[in-house]
Scaffold this motif. Structure first.
Motif, PDB file in Angstrom:
ATOM      1  N   ASN A   1    -102.392 167.982  99.614  1.00 12.85           N
ATOM      2  CA  ASN A   1    -102.574 169.276  98.965  1.00 12.85           C
ATOM      3  C   ASN A   1    -102.109 170.393  99.900  1.00 12.85           C
ATOM      4  N   THR A   2    -101.315 171.313  99.359  1.00 10.92           N
ATOM      5  CA  THR A   2    -100.703 172.382 100.153  1.00 10.92           C
ATOM      6  C   THR A   2    -101.314 173.720  99.769  1.00 10.92           C
ATOM      7  N   PHE A   3    -101.914 174.409 100.762  1.00 10.64           N
ATOM      8  CA  PHE A   3    -102.589 175.679 100.524  1.00 10.64           C
ATOM      9  C   PHE A   3    -101.886 176.857 101.213  1.00 10.64           C
ATOM     10  N   CYS A   4    -100.822 176.582 101.930  1.00 12.59           N
ATOM     11  CA  CYS A   4    -100.104 177.655 102.616  1.00 12.59           C
ATOM     12  C   CYS A   4     -98.626 177.288 102.652  1.00 12.59           C
ATOM     13  N   PHE A   5     -97.769 178.265 102.365  1.00 19.71           N
ATOM     14  CA  PHE A   5     -96.331 178.045 102.399  1.00 19.71           C
ATOM     15  C   PHE A   5     -95.674 179.238 103.058  1.00 19.71           C
ATOM     16  N   SER A   6     -94.852 178.972 104.080  1.00 22.77           N
ATOM     17  CA  SER A   6     -94.247 180.048 104.850  1.00 22.77           C
ATOM     18  C   SER A   6     -92.749 179.834 104.979  1.00 22.77           C
ATOM     19  N   GLN A   7     -91.999 180.920 104.812  1.00 28.51           N
ATOM     20  CA  GLN A   7     -90.561 180.941 105.065  1.00 28.51           C
ATOM     21  C   GLN A   7     -90.287 181.934 106.179  1.00 28.51           C
ATOM     22  N   ARG A   8     -89.317 181.599 107.019  1.00 28.62           N
ATOM     23  CA  ARG A   8     -89.010 182.482 108.131  1.00 28.62           C
ATOM     24  C   ARG A   8     -87.537 182.385 108.478  1.00 28.62           C
ATOM     25  N   ARG A   9     -86.939 183.523 108.833  1.00 27.35           N
ATOM     26  CA  ARG A   9     -85.588 183.508 109.363  1.00 27.35           C
ATOM     27  C   ARG A   9     -85.559 184.345 110.639  1.00 27.35           C
ATOM     28  N   GLU A  10     -84.793 183.863 111.615  1.00 28.47           N
ATOM     29  CA  GLU A  10     -84.670 184.532 112.903  1.00 28.47           C
ATOM     30  C   GLU A  10     -83.190 184.648 113.257  1.00 28.47           C
ATOM     31  N   ARG A  11     -82.778 185.862 113.617  1.00 28.93           N
ATOM     32  CA  ARG A  11     -81.425 186.080 114.130  1.00 28.93           C
ATOM     33  C   ARG A  11     -81.534 186.423 115.611  1.00 28.93           C
ATOM     34  N   SER A  12     -80.937 185.586 116.466  1.00 30.56           N
ATOM     35  CA  SER A  12     -81.065 185.734 117.913  1.00 30.56           C
ATOM     36  C   SER A  12     -79.695 185.914 118.545  1.00 30.56           C
ATOM     37  N   MET A  13     -79.658 186.727 119.611  1.00 32.14           N
ATOM     38  CA  MET A  13     -78.388 187.028 120.265  1.00 32.14           C
ATOM     39  C   MET A  13     -78.630 187.321 121.740  1.00 32.14           C
ATOM     40  N   GLN A  14     -77.668 186.923 122.571  1.00 32.66           N
ATOM     41  CA  GLN A  14     -77.701 187.220 123.998  1.00 32.66           C
ATOM     42  C   GLN A  14     -76.496 188.091 124.351  1.00 32.66           C
ATOM     43  N   GLN A  15     -76.707 189.071 125.249  1.00 34.15           N
ATOM     44  CA  GLN A  15     -75.630 189.979 125.627  1.00 34.15           C
ATOM     45  C   GLN A  15     -75.795 190.390 127.083  1.00 34.15           C
ATOM     46  N   ALA A  16     -74.712 190.304 127.857  1.00 33.66           N
ATOM     47  CA  ALA A  16     -74.692 190.822 129.219  1.00 33.66           C
ATOM     48  C   ALA A  16     -74.328 192.296 129.198  1.00 33.66           C
ATOM     49  N   CYS A  17     -74.864 193.051 130.148  1.00 31.57           N
ATOM     50  CA  CYS A  17     -74.629 194.496 130.207  1.00 31.57           C
ATOM     51  C   CYS A  17     -73.137 194.799 130.258  1.00 31.57           C
ATOM     52  N   THR A  18     -72.683 195.693 129.376  1.00 33.07           N
ATOM     53  CA  THR A  18     -71.303 196.172 129.186  1.00 33.07           C
ATOM     54  C   THR A  18     -70.380 195.118 128.586  1.00 33.07           C
ATOM     55  N   ALA A  19     -70.862 193.892 128.348  1.00 32.76           N
ATOM     56  CA  ALA A  19     -70.025 192.845 127.761  1.00 32.76           C
ATOM     57  C   ALA A  19     -70.228 192.794 126.249  1.00 32.76           C
ATOM     58  N   ASP A  20     -69.302 192.146 125.558  1.00 30.31           N
ATOM     59  CA  ASP A  20     -69.480 191.927 124.134  1.00 30.31           C
ATOM     60  C   ASP A  20     -70.626 190.943 123.908  1.00 30.31           C
ATOM     61  N   PRO A  21     -71.418 191.128 122.855  1.00 31.80           N
ATOM     62  CA  PRO A  21     -72.518 190.182 122.593  1.00 31.80           C
ATOM     63  C   PRO A  21     -71.989 188.817 122.188  1.00 31.80           C
ATOM     64  N   GLN A  22     -72.777 187.798 122.495  1.00 31.54           N
ATOM     65  CA  GLN A  22     -72.453 186.461 122.015  1.00 31.54           C
ATOM     66  C   GLN A  22     -72.696 186.389 120.511  1.00 31.54           C
ATOM     67  N   ASP A  23     -72.196 185.337 119.884  1.00 30.46           N
ATOM     68  CA  ASP A  23     -72.384 185.174 118.441  1.00 30.46           C
ATOM     69  C   ASP A  23     -73.872 185.069 118.113  1.00 30.46           C
ATOM     70  N   THR A  24     -74.246 185.642 116.985  1.00 31.70           N
ATOM     71  CA  THR A  24     -75.630 185.573 116.527  1.00 31.70           C
ATOM     72  C   THR A  24     -75.940 184.176 116.012  1.00 31.70           C
ATOM     73  N   GLU A  25     -77.086 183.630 116.436  1.00 32.87           N
ATOM     74  CA  GLU A  25     -77.578 182.355 115.920  1.00 32.87           C
ATOM     75  C   GLU A  25     -78.631 182.627 114.855  1.00 32.87           C
ATOM     76  N   LEU A  26     -78.528 181.945 113.725  1.00 31.68           N
ATOM     77  CA  LEU A  26     -79.512 182.063 112.652  1.00 31.68           C
ATOM     78  C   LEU A  26     -80.356 180.800 112.599  1.00 31.68           C
ATOM     79  N   SER A  27     -81.665 180.964 112.597  1.00 31.88           N
ATOM     80  CA  SER A  27     -82.592 179.842 112.436  1.00 31.88           C
ATOM     81  C   SER A  27     -83.433 180.083 111.189  1.00 31.88           C
TER      82      SER A  27
END
Length: 345
Positions: free
Chosen positions: A240-266
């Motif tokens: 029996n299921t009493f809770c249902f959750s959906q989530r999306r996360e967009r994560s990115m890494q960037q060095a100072c003054t550099a172009d950001p890396q590609d965004t990862e979607l989870s």
């Protein structure tokens, strides 16, 4: 701690920290400005006895002063939108992370019991060695608060238990067991049909664009439906299921003054059942994961059997991992599946 393994796995594969399970805030400042105090105050000091300096012209010869370079503009950016090949039903759709389309049942204000929907959004960033990691998180959760013999209890949707747990005292700030492995806000009771999340704060992570609110949408306190999860040789049937959750996360890494890396979607779908948390996730690396009881399996190819649909009122999941690896042991070629049908009030 089942969902902790999902977050840990994403950390290992992405090569950058997730914001999932730390609590705190700081103003995310640029680290590029290094100060040189340049304090070279040289005075012409070798007197010849006739009042002249060693320079012979009466000048002091002082060239001192302080020089502070201007701060570096790191040009920090935020994660962009991503169009994935896998949507986990509608989990990748930004428009579902809203209370639009739901009606708060303020007429059911005699107590807190009923079915609720929660929307939680926050942007978090952390800096280290002139590199910034930023995550935009959006979550929608349907959950139940019910009365059990005079004790209010709330359905569990994280990895720390199963079924229901007692609701904390709501006369002051309280927590809800709805957030898996991510940092969770505290809540205050606005009314018996509305709960408001408090802003996250602390040290080490900067939080912004925060919005957390839950409203009661039905008097119902029954299970949304049933689900069956098979993990290798272990099966939880018709839970029996009493809770249902959906989530999306967009994560990115960037060095100072550099172009950001590609965004990862989870993307994540979590089911809180009487047997415990059942979880399915997808990352654009790509990989699929399935978790059950502190166990996690991973598959890097699209499952042959994969049918998922979701709307504001119903969810159908039928997915099988047929060539996965058990993360805890590294055992290859394990199988698993998640099958469920839910009706959301």
């Amino acid at each position: 701690m089942r969902f902790f393994y999902v977050a840990l796995l994403a950390l290992l594969l992405a090569g950058c920290p997730l914001n999932d399970d730390s609590s705190g805030s700081s103003s995310a400042t640029d680290n590029g400005g290094q100060t040189d105090d340049g304090n070279d105050n040289n005075t012409g000091g070798d007197s010849s006895g006739d009042g002249d300096s060693s320079g012979g012209d009466g000048d002091s010869g002082s060239d001192g002063g302080t020089t502070t370079p201007p701060p570096v503009d790191c040009n920090w950016q935020e994660p962009t939108e991503v169009t994935p090949t896998e949507t986990l039903g509608n989990t990748s759709d930004a428009t579902i992370y809203s209370l639009d389309g739901y009606s708060e049942r303020s007429d059911l204000n005699s107590d807190l019991t009923g079915t609720w929907v929660l929307i939680h959004k926050v942007t978090s960033s952390s800096d280290s060695a002139n590199t910034r990691n930023t995550t935009i998180l959006e979550q929608k959760t349907h959950f139940v608060i019910r009365d059990n013999g005079g004790q209010l209890e709330v359905s569990v949707c994280n990895s720390n238990g199963s079924g229901f747990e007692d609701l904390e005292d709501t006369s002051s700030d309280f927590t809800l067991p709805l957030f898996g492995g991510i940092t969770q806000p505290t809540f205050s009771k606005t009314s018996n049909s509305q709960l408001t999340g408090q802003a996250l704060s602390g040290t080490g992570i900067s939080y912004s664009n925060q919005s957390t609110q839950a409203i009661k949408i039905s008097a119902a306190t029954s299970a949304f439906g049933q689900s069956t999860l098979t993990f290798d040789a272990t099966t939880e049937s018709n839970a029996n299921t009493f809770c249902f959750s959906q989530r999306r996360e967009r994560s990115m890494q960037q060095a100072c003054t550099a172009d950001p890396q590609d965004t990862e979607l989870s993307l994540y779908m979590l089911l809180g059942t009487e047997s415990g948390q059942q979880g399915l996730s997808y990352r654009t690396t790509p990989y699929y994961t399935l978790n059950n009881d502190n166990q996690l399996m991973l598959q890097t190819t699209t499952p042959a059997s994969n049918s998922i649909s979701a709307s504001a009122t119903s969810v159908s999941i039928n997915i099988s991992l047929d060539d996965a690896k058990k993360v805890s042991t590294g055992t290859p070629a394990v199988t698993g599946s998640l099958v469920g049908s839910l009706t959301l009030p």
